[in-house]
Scaffold this motif. Sequence first.
Motif, PDB file in Angstrom:
ATOM      1  N   ARG A  37       0.834  -1.203   0.000  1.00  0.00           N
ATOM      2  CA  ARG A  37       0.000   0.000   0.000  1.00  0.00           C
ATOM      3  C   ARG A  37       0.862   1.243   0.000  1.00  0.00           C
ATOM      4  N   GLY A  38       0.252   2.361  -0.235  1.00  0.00           N
ATOM      5  CA  GLY A  38       0.953   3.636  -0.155  1.00  0.00           C
ATOM      6  C   GLY A  38       1.110   4.055   1.298  1.00  0.00           C
ATOM      7  N   TYR A  39       2.054   4.943   1.533  1.00  0.00           N
ATOM      8  CA  TYR A  39       2.306   5.463   2.877  1.00  0.00           C
ATOM      9  C   TYR A  39       1.179   6.405   3.259  1.00  0.00           C
ATOM     10  N   GLU A  40       0.744   6.334   4.503  1.00  0.00           N
ATOM     11  CA  GLU A  40      -0.257   7.262   5.013  1.00  0.00           C
ATOM     12  C   GLU A  40       0.240   7.828   6.335  1.00  0.00           C
ATOM     13  N   THR A  78      11.989   9.767   2.231  1.00  0.00           N
ATOM     14  CA  THR A  78      10.982  10.751   1.842  1.00  0.00           C
ATOM     15  C   THR A  78       9.621  10.084   1.945  1.00  0.00           C
ATOM     16  N   TYR A  79       8.626  10.866   2.272  1.00  0.00           N
ATOM     17  CA  TYR A  79       7.272  10.342   2.440  1.00  0.00           C
ATOM     18  C   TYR A  79       6.330  11.153   1.567  1.00  0.00           C
ATOM     19  N   ASP A  80       5.901  10.519   0.475  1.00  0.00           N
ATOM     20  CA  ASP A  80       4.981  11.173  -0.438  1.00  0.00           C
ATOM     21  C   ASP A  80       4.066  10.121  -1.046  1.00  0.00           C
ATOM     22  N   GLU A  81       3.373  10.496  -2.107  1.00  0.00           N
ATOM     23  CA  GLU A  81       2.421   9.557  -2.720  1.00  0.00           C
ATOM     24  C   GLU A  81       3.102   8.364  -3.375  1.00  0.00           C
ATOM     25  N   PHE A  82       4.434   8.402  -3.531  1.00  0.00           N
ATOM     26  CA  PHE A  82       5.163   7.295  -4.144  1.00  0.00           C
ATOM     27  C   PHE A  82       5.805   6.358  -3.118  1.00  0.00           C
ATOM     28  N   THR A  83       5.720   6.713  -1.828  1.00  0.00           N
ATOM     29  CA  THR A  83       6.319   5.895  -0.770  1.00  0.00           C
ATOM     30  C   THR A  83       5.513   4.610  -0.603  1.00  0.00           C
TER      31      THR A  83
END
Length: 168
Positions: A37-40, A78-83
Amino acid sequence: METAENQVARTDVREYLTFSLGEEHYALDIMAVKEIRGYEAVTRIANAPDFIKGVINLRGDIVPIVDLRLKFNVGEATYDEFTIVIVIQIHDRMVGIVVDGVSDVISLSREERRPPPEFGVAFDSRFLVGLAKVQDHMVILVNIEALITSQELGLVEVGAQESPDVDS
């Protein structure tokens, strides 16, 4: 009709989910993976080590999130929509691990899996199962159960731990 030799060879093959941390390629046993899943946003835990980002509520389960990039000092955190977060289950506990990217599922026979080296790779060798050559690069096979149940993470309590053998 399948011969006994073919049956042994087939059961000797294991599947691994490959992922990247920095410039290195890693893999973990696909049987431990629950979802990708993506990072939240996480709820931070006071006094937790930097690599334990916090916890999330995943359909009613409280899941700790460990950033392997920070734990092993590889890659940029880094924590973004691609993490990417790989949610794994070890014993009865779910844990999310943050990685740079997920690549593929690979099948490796016993002959393709080699013992881990005794010298410095970016990943702590206590948590290695072995190495394998896949296409044009080496993949580091992670003993994810040993990592998650290690005292330094303290995320899962278990009695006697067994370390999977590269030949098992």
